[in-house]
Enzyme design. Structure first.
Site, PDB file in Angstrom:
ATOM      1  N   ARG A 145       3.574  -9.952  20.300  1.00 41.65           N
ATOM      2  CA  ARG A 145       4.593  -8.785  19.943  1.00 41.65           C
ATOM      3  C   ARG A 145       5.926  -9.569  19.921  1.00 41.65           C
ATOM      4  O   ARG A 145       6.553  -8.928  18.748  1.00 41.65           O
ATOM      5  CB  ARG A 145       4.270  -7.911  20.818  1.00 41.65           C
ATOM      6  CG  ARG A 145       5.009  -6.507  21.103  1.00 41.65           C
ATOM      7  CD  ARG A 145       4.995  -5.722  22.293  1.00 41.65           C
ATOM      8  NE  ARG A 145       5.996  -4.903  22.441  1.00 41.65           N
ATOM      9  CZ  ARG A 145       6.077  -3.795  21.961  1.00 41.65           C
ATOM     10  NH1 ARG A 145       5.039  -3.407  21.303  1.00 41.65           N
ATOM     11  NH2 ARG A 145       7.071  -2.803  22.374  1.00 41.65           N
ATOM     12  N   ASP A 203       4.571  11.388  12.457  1.00 45.58           N
ATOM     13  CA  ASP A 203       4.053  11.806  13.595  1.00 45.58           C
ATOM     14  C   ASP A 203       4.209  13.312  13.775  1.00 45.58           C
ATOM     15  O   ASP A 203       3.557  13.859  14.334  1.00 45.58           O
ATOM     16  CB  ASP A 203       4.890  11.156  14.937  1.00 45.58           C
ATOM     17  CG  ASP A 203       4.769   9.817  14.803  1.00 45.58           C
ATOM     18  OD1 ASP A 203       3.905   9.060  14.885  1.00 45.58           O
ATOM     19  OD2 ASP A 203       5.771   9.155  14.518  1.00 45.58           O
ATOM     20  N   HIS A 211       8.504   5.500  17.093  1.00 47.00           N
ATOM     21  CA  HIS A 211       7.304   5.816  16.351  1.00 47.00           C
ATOM     22  C   HIS A 211       6.127   4.749  16.921  1.00 47.00           C
ATOM     23  O   HIS A 211       6.294   3.692  16.289  1.00 47.00           O
ATOM     24  CB  HIS A 211       7.670   5.354  14.656  1.00 47.00           C
ATOM     25  CG  HIS A 211       6.364   5.168  14.030  1.00 47.00           C
ATOM     26  ND1 HIS A 211       5.604   6.390  13.832  1.00 47.00           N
ATOM     27  CD2 HIS A 211       5.742   4.157  13.324  1.00 47.00           C
ATOM     28  CE1 HIS A 211       4.558   6.082  13.038  1.00 47.00           C
ATOM     29  NE2 HIS A 211       4.550   4.656  12.797  1.00 47.00           N
ATOM     30  N   GLN A 217       0.795  -1.276  -0.130  1.00 43.95           N
ATOM     31  CA  GLN A 217       0.120  -0.031  -0.062  1.00 43.95           C
ATOM     32  C   GLN A 217       0.827   1.077  -0.072  1.00 43.95           C
ATOM     33  O   GLN A 217       0.629   2.299  -0.744  1.00 43.95           O
ATOM     34  CB  GLN A 217      -0.863   0.096   1.400  1.00 43.95           C
ATOM     35  CG  GLN A 217      -1.867  -0.931   1.270  1.00 43.95           C
ATOM     36  CD  GLN A 217      -2.822  -1.228   0.250  1.00 43.95           C
ATOM     37  OE1 GLN A 217      -3.305  -0.079  -0.299  1.00 43.95           O
ATOM     38  NE2 GLN A 217      -3.026  -2.211  -0.212  1.00 43.95           N
ATOM     39  N   GLN A 224      18.609  -7.894   5.694  1.00 46.76           N
ATOM     40  CA  GLN A 224      18.525  -6.461   4.711  1.00 46.76           C
ATOM     41  C   GLN A 224      19.854  -5.538   4.823  1.00 46.76           C
ATOM     42  O   GLN A 224      20.169  -5.008   4.332  1.00 46.76           O
ATOM     43  CB  GLN A 224      17.121  -5.784   4.798  1.00 46.76           C
ATOM     44  CG  GLN A 224      16.108  -6.659   3.863  1.00 46.76           C
ATOM     45  CD  GLN A 224      14.841  -5.817   3.769  1.00 46.76           C
ATOM     46  OE1 GLN A 224      14.695  -4.715   4.121  1.00 46.76           O
ATOM     47  NE2 GLN A 224      14.064  -6.549   3.162  1.00 46.76           N
TER      48      GLN A 224
END
Ligand code: NDP
Length: 328
Positions: free
Chosen positions: A100, A161, A189, A15, A114
């Site tokens: 979590r 933010d 964040h 998205q 990565q």
């Protein structure tokens, strides 16, 4: 003419990618005189790779004058080759029943791989922005997995933010967003971030004094900024992808092209400023010049602010502890 810059984007068929890639190719990221090459990474499955092909067909059909090339990848070792900019957007979303801890670990794996790939093949000056959540911790992991690249080149996105806070202050004061200076957002964040307008000014006048309402700060402003993502999901049924993409553009554009003295917020590895332990990936107010950011120094931290900063730092420290064993 300038030589093209290579921009790698992960999660490119998602998205946010759909709102991001067209703006990069249009010159919003690096300037209207800077050609770009897009190197797009998606996961190695047929559905994602097909979706990426479709996005590239649309990019082709825009016939962007600044676009000097676009390629599709399933391997970060080719996607990040010689990259000048890397936007790490793809991340594992939380699925039903996932804790979590599992989410942190799944992402730690992705960002270790990565980070290593960036370390091996990217430009030695690559500027990395992590958007995929948990963004700060993912950026920390990528940084730690890339010991041959400067740590300062790894950053996390707090700009959404920051922009959300700007827009709330503009609405409250009835002034244009562009007139607001010296806003800071501290920390992670996440809903624990601390948007701090104590130093902010509009046309040189104190925002805090003109609002003059500590209850509004605590009971309306901070919760509104913190819960904005959820409010947008409730309203649209899907997440705030376009504003996230816009914030990513703002973050990198300002980093590369400079802010001219204006404060912006970036998640960056701490140098120890404001008592934040070194290397913690933390939102700070910064100015940028010549491709380098500098933390705004000497701000007074009052008791309320210290409490908020401690809270968001505690969350980040816990996230980091949760993935420590994967960073051996
Ligand atoms: P989006 O493009 O909507 O979001 C991507 C990431 O950005 C998520 O981690 C999301 O976090 C984060 N994000 C940060 N700020 C925002 C915001 N304001 N609004 C929404 N998201 C925000 O996700 P999609 O699922 O559409 O696309 C992700 C793509 O990444 C997929 O195409 C997938 O194939 C790919 N992917 C790549 C991986 C890899 O590189 N190895 C691993 C997993 C996926 P949050 O989840 O908290 O919303």
């Amino acid at each position: 003419a300038k030589a093209p810059m290579r921009v790698a984007v992960t999660g490119a068929a998602g998205q946010i990618g759909y709102s991001l890639l067209f703006r990069i190719a249009n010159g919003d990221l690096l300037g209207k005189d800077q050609p770009v090459i897009l190197q797009l990474l998606e996961i190695d499955n047929e559905k994602a790779q097909n979706a990426l092909k479709g996005v590239i067909m649309e990019i082709d059909d825009c016939a962007f004058p600044l676009l000097a090339g676009v390629s599709a990848h399933s391997d970060p070792m080719t996607a990040f080759k010689d990259a000048d900019i890397a936007l790490l957007v793809g991340a594992r979303p939380r699925s039903a029943g996932m804790e979590r801890k599992d989410l942190l670990e799944a992402n730690a794996q992705i960002f270790t791989v990565q980070g290593k790939a960036l370390d091996a093949v990217a430009s030695r000056n690559v500027k990395v922005l992590v958007v995929g959540n948990p963004a700060n911790t993912n950026a920390y992991i990528a940084m730690k997995s890339a010991p041959n690249l400067p740590a300062k080149n790894f950053t996390a996105m707090l700009r959404l933010d920051h922009n959300r806070a700007l827009s709330q202050i503009a609405a409250k004061t009835g002034k244009p967003v562009a007139s607001i200076e010296k806003l800071a957002v501290w920390g992670n964040h996440s809903p624990t971030m601390y948007a701090d307008y104590r130093f902010a000014t509009i046309d040189g006048k104190s925002v805090k004094e003109s609002i003059n309402d500590d209850a509004w700060n605590k009971d309306t402003f901070l919760p509104t900024v913190a819960k904005r993502g959820t409010a947008i999901i409730e309203a649209r049924g899907v997440s705030s992808a376009a504003s996230a993409a816009n914030a990513a553009i703002d973050h990198v554009r300002d980093w590369v092209l400079g802010t001219n003295g204006k404060w912006v917020t970036m998640g960056i590895p701490s140098d120890g400023s404001y008592g934040i332990p070194k290397d913690t990936m933390f939102g700070f107010p910064v100015t940028t010049e010549n491709g380098e950011y500098k933390i705004v120094q000497g701000l007074d931290i009052d008791a309320f602010s210290q409490e908020r900063i401690n809270l968001t730092l505690k969350e980040l420290t816990e996230e980091r502890e949760g993935v420590k064993h994967l960073l051996a």
